[in-house]
Design a protein around this motif. Structure first.
Motif, mmCIF file in Angstrom:
data_model
loop_
_atom_site.group_PDB
_atom_site.id
_atom_site.type_symbol
_atom_site.label_atom_id
_atom_site.label_comp_id
_atom_site.label_asym_id
_atom_site.label_seq_id
_atom_site.Cartn_x
_atom_site.Cartn_y
_atom_site.Cartn_z
ATOM 1 N N MET A 174 0.696 -1.234 0.188
ATOM 2 C CA MET A 174 -0.077 -0.096 -0.198
ATOM 3 C C MET A 174 0.831 1.125 -0.202
ATOM 4 O O MET A 174 0.549 2.326 -0.568
ATOM 5 C CB MET A 174 -1.099 -0.038 1.094
ATOM 6 C CG MET A 174 -2.062 -1.047 1.109
ATOM 7 S SD MET A 174 -2.936 -1.339 2.727
ATOM 8 C CE MET A 174 -3.523 -2.719 2.875
ATOM 9 N N ILE A 198 3.819 5.828 -5.387
ATOM 10 C CA ILE A 198 3.709 5.868 -7.045
ATOM 11 C C ILE A 198 2.570 7.199 -7.307
ATOM 12 O O ILE A 198 2.817 7.849 -7.887
ATOM 13 C CB ILE A 198 3.289 4.666 -7.712
ATOM 14 C CG1 ILE A 198 4.376 3.459 -7.623
ATOM 15 C CG2 ILE A 198 2.634 4.959 -9.052
ATOM 16 C CD1 ILE A 198 3.728 2.053 -8.174
ATOM 17 N N ALA A 199 1.805 7.279 -6.482
ATOM 18 C CA ALA A 199 0.737 8.459 -6.532
ATOM 19 C C ALA A 199 1.340 9.620 -6.283
ATOM 20 O O ALA A 199 1.228 10.516 -7.335
ATOM 21 C CB ALA A 199 -0.378 8.141 -5.582
ATOM 22 N N LEU A 211 -2.861 3.498 -4.016
ATOM 23 C CA LEU A 211 -3.254 4.425 -5.161
ATOM 24 C C LEU A 211 -4.460 5.227 -4.983
ATOM 25 O O LEU A 211 -4.602 6.475 -4.867
ATOM 26 C CB LEU A 211 -2.995 4.003 -6.481
ATOM 27 C CG LEU A 211 -1.587 3.837 -7.185
ATOM 28 C CD1 LEU A 211 -1.603 2.576 -8.053
ATOM 29 C CD2 LEU A 211 -1.003 5.021 -7.621
ATOM 30 N N SER A 253 -2.650 -4.579 -3.514
ATOM 31 C CA SER A 253 -2.369 -3.729 -2.280
ATOM 32 C C SER A 253 -1.733 -2.416 -2.844
ATOM 33 O O SER A 253 -2.222 -1.381 -2.135
ATOM 34 C CB SER A 253 -1.322 -4.356 -1.489
ATOM 35 O OG SER A 253 -1.847 -5.633 -0.964
ATOM 36 N N ALA A 254 -0.852 -2.376 -3.909
ATOM 37 C CA ALA A 254 -0.510 -1.062 -4.151
ATOM 38 C C ALA A 254 -1.643 -0.205 -4.838
ATOM 39 O O ALA A 254 -1.919 0.982 -4.649
ATOM 40 C CB ALA A 254 0.597 -1.335 -5.273
ATOM 41 N N VAL A 271 3.786 1.305 -1.391
ATOM 42 C CA VAL A 271 4.292 1.556 -2.826
ATOM 43 C C VAL A 271 3.223 2.320 -3.586
ATOM 44 O O VAL A 271 3.450 3.141 -4.287
ATOM 45 C CB VAL A 271 4.630 0.050 -3.232
ATOM 46 C CG1 VAL A 271 4.905 0.340 -4.991
ATOM 47 C CG2 VAL A 271 5.622 -0.582 -2.519
ATOM 48 N N GLY A 272 1.981 1.902 -3.486
ATOM 49 C CA GLY A 272 0.938 2.434 -4.122
ATOM 50 C C GLY A 272 1.085 4.167 -3.927
ATOM 51 O O GLY A 272 0.934 4.946 -4.842
ATOM 52 N N MET A 273 1.149 4.598 -2.671
ATOM 53 C CA MET A 273 0.855 5.940 -2.098
ATOM 54 C C MET A 273 2.111 6.556 -2.691
ATOM 55 O O MET A 273 2.062 7.456 -3.258
ATOM 56 C CB MET A 273 1.132 5.822 -0.812
ATOM 57 C CG MET A 273 -0.217 5.422 -0.183
ATOM 58 S SD MET A 273 -0.236 5.551 1.727
ATOM 59 C CE MET A 273 -1.960 5.193 2.127
ATOM 60 N N CYS A 282 -4.891 7.649 -2.226
ATOM 61 C CA CYS A 282 -4.254 8.875 -2.725
ATOM 62 C C CYS A 282 -5.184 9.469 -3.752
ATOM 63 O O CYS A 282 -4.519 10.609 -4.577
ATOM 64 C CB CYS A 282 -2.697 8.706 -3.181
ATOM 65 S SG CYS A 282 -1.824 8.584 -1.648
#
Lengths: 276, 312
Positions: A128, A134-135, B69, B64-65, A130-132, B72
């Motif tokens: 999670m 990337i965002a 995302l 999960s990524a 990682v996703g944040m 955000c």
């Protein structure tokens, strides 16, 4: 870099004491909870919330805020204590932890003011983050994402998927801190997967790595400053910690991975923390 | 038998629909696990590369990524084959996406037997069951390529988790541009009085053909399409079924937990005799042609008609 003045250090130590007392408050009496892992990351959590992170209880939805994810979600008591100390909710709420209807659940949930993600199923919080991160890159925002993982958690395959992805996307806005207390739920980490050379593993995936004493606040903040200055690669801070740190009878033991305090042991725990 | 219908590819239609949506909304991002040509998320990779995120062959991290995302403000569409995007990262979907009700769209390609050549490991008869049981999840199984863009738009209008299943092959067109798509409501493709043939996806055309077979035996069958598996509105289902005496449900999915199960659930207070045709608690296998497999496992108009006659 890596030097903070004495007054800042003293103030941080006081915050760390408050966080440890907050953990004991949130644990309560006769309710099982994750004392050991919360205490082992208490100094790191303190350094993040009261030194390093750009955040405010007054604007918890600020898109530019730094993000913190407790991927080892069972140690959320440390985060609850820090959030209460930072004013996200009253300190009186800590005592409701895990009671029916409480905003403070057994593992992190977004309903709690200041909690960014639902974690606790190990390995997932890292991704999670990682996703944040990337965002943040996509939106060209300059926030930083901090994730605490446990050393036992490194056995999850998803951790290494996330490690690879972070490098591919050059996530220098992501710092993962490994709370390396050496003990997981049922015993010593080295008796399970014997994960040797944790810094080398992250380095092999292209990460910049640091090793610290996870209870030395000067070392923690100094290293976090170095980590966030790295450009072009994600950073891993491997923190040597002591499970149960501060509660002497719970230190270095899996007995208090998830255990309760009686009125008597609670008093002992408080006295032990006060004597640190 | 009717003339063979025009066939179009649902995943191709999906790629174009996603591209159109992503052009209009810069927060849409497409994630894929190294299968973007198969899933057609390649439309984003090729045309809007800044909105495409290749996650490598790591489905757990991808899901999960995607949650991160979404936290955000992004609207992630997560792609790979249906079995790999539902079953493998199932717990990641549950914990990271559905529990916090995040705006993540999960798109499962190559459903059912539609990846005929690759065999049992790549075919998928479990996705509707797995996704339906998750609280906060909306589950769509578009009937044809014409409907796919409507489903994509409906998914975007939902601020929460959505699963969309897509067939790999060209499939018969049974709807038109003007045909409405309403979330949670079945669509009557053909009217009938005695029995309702309940279908979705590739089975819709089989149902229409079975209806013609039944007509020759003097039986009147309706064909009712269910592109929404969850939520399903009981009143709308009963209205669509009308006064038929029996049902045949036909799905390219396990008979456990799919379309037949969803209909049984909403009708449980006053059920109708029902025959369920689908994958009967088993796995598939490879074949050179999709149609060979559909026939091998009983997904044929003749079989549907026979089941209907047995109920009447």
């Amino acid at each position: 870099m890596g030097k903070i003045d004495d007054a800042t250090l003293k103030a941080l130590k006081e915050k760390a004491l408050s966080v440890r007392l907050g953990i004991i408050e949130a644990l309560g009496i006769d309710h099982r909870g994750h004392l050991g892992g919360s205490m082992s990351c208490a100094d790191i959590v303190t350094a993040l919330y009261f030194y390093k992170m750009k955040h405010s209880a007054k604007s918890p939805d600020d898109p530019d805020r730094d993000r913190f994810i407790m991927s080892k979600g069972h140690s959320v008591l440390a985060q609850y204590a820090a959030l209460a100390e930072a004013g996200y909710f009253g300190k009186d709420v800590l005592a409701t932890t895990k009671s029916l209807g409480s905003v403070l659940q057994g593992h992190p949930e977004r309903e709690t003011p200041g909690v960014e993600a639902n974690t606790g199923s190990l390995g997932q919080g890292f991704s999670m983050g990682v996703g944040m991160a990337i965002a943040g890159k996509l939106d060209k925002r300059d926030y930083h994402v901090y994730v605490i993982v446990g050393d036992g958690e490194l056995a999850e395959g998803q951790i290494w998927e996330a490690t690879m992805a972070s490098n591919v996307y050059s996530l220098d806005n992501l710092t993962v801190i490994v709370d390396m207390n050496g003990i997981q739920a049922m015993g010593k980490t080295r008796d399970r997967y014997a994960i040797q050379n944790i810094p080398g593993r992250f380095a092999a995936f292209g990460w910049k790595t640091f090793e610290i004493d996870g209870h030395d606040l000067a070392d923690i903040v100094g290293t976090l400053d170095k980590a966030t200055a790295v450009k072009g690669a994600p950073t891993a801070v491997i923190a040597r910690t002591v499970k149960g740190k501060g509660v002497t009878f719970a230190e270095n033991s899996h007995d208090y991975h998830n255990n309760l305090l009686t009125p008597e042991t609670r008093e002992k725990a408080i006295a032990s923390v006060m004597a640190m | 038998m009717s003339d063979k219908k025009i066939e179009k590819n649902p995943r191709a239609a999906y790629g174009l629909a996603l591209l159109e949506a992503a052009k209009a909304n810069k927060n849409i991002v497409a994630l894929d696990a190294d299968l973007c040509t198969s899933t057609q998320s390649a439309q984003i990779q090729n045309n809007l590369p800044e909105q495409y995120i290749e996650m490598g062959i790591g489905e757990a991290n991808m899901v999960s990524a995607a949650a991160g995302l979404a936290l955000c403000g992004k609207i992630p569409f997560v792609h790979t084959f249906a079995i790999f995007v539902t079953a493998r990262p199932y717990e990641q979907i549950r914990q990271g996406v559905c529990l916090p009700k995040l705006n993540v769209k999960i798109v499962g390609s190559s459903v059912g037997l539609s990846d005929f050549g690759d065999g049992a490991t790549h075919q998928c008869f479990e996705d509707l069951a797995l996704m339906s049981v998750l609280p906060n999840m909306t589950v769509f199984a578009p009937v044809d390529a014409t409907e796919v863009p409507k489903v994509v738009r409906a998914a975007l209008a939902i601020n929460g988790p959505v699963y969309i299943r897509l067939n790999r092959n060209d499939t018969p067109l049974v709807t038109e541009e003007a045909t409405p798509f309403e979330v949670g409501k079945p669509l009557v493709l053909a009217e009938g009085k005695d029995v309702a043939i309940c279908v979705n996806g590739v089975t819709a055309d089989m149902g229409l053909k079975a209806r013609e077979i039944l007509a020759k035996s003097g039986k009147s069958a309706s064909v009712v399409n269910f592109s929404t598996i969850k939520p399903l509105d009981e009143k709308a289902v009963r209205a669509a079924l009308g006064s038929v005496r029996a049902l045949v449900t036909v799905e390219e999915h396990s008979v456990i937990g799919g379309l037949g199960a969803a209909i049984a659930r909403v009708l449980s207070r006053a059920p109708l005799p029902t025959e369920r045709i689908g994958f009967a608690d088993r796995y598939g296998q490879s074949a050179h042609e999709y149609e060979q497999l559909l026939e091998r496992y009983g997904l044929t108009p003749d079989n549907i008609a026979k089941a209907a006659l047995g109920l009447l």
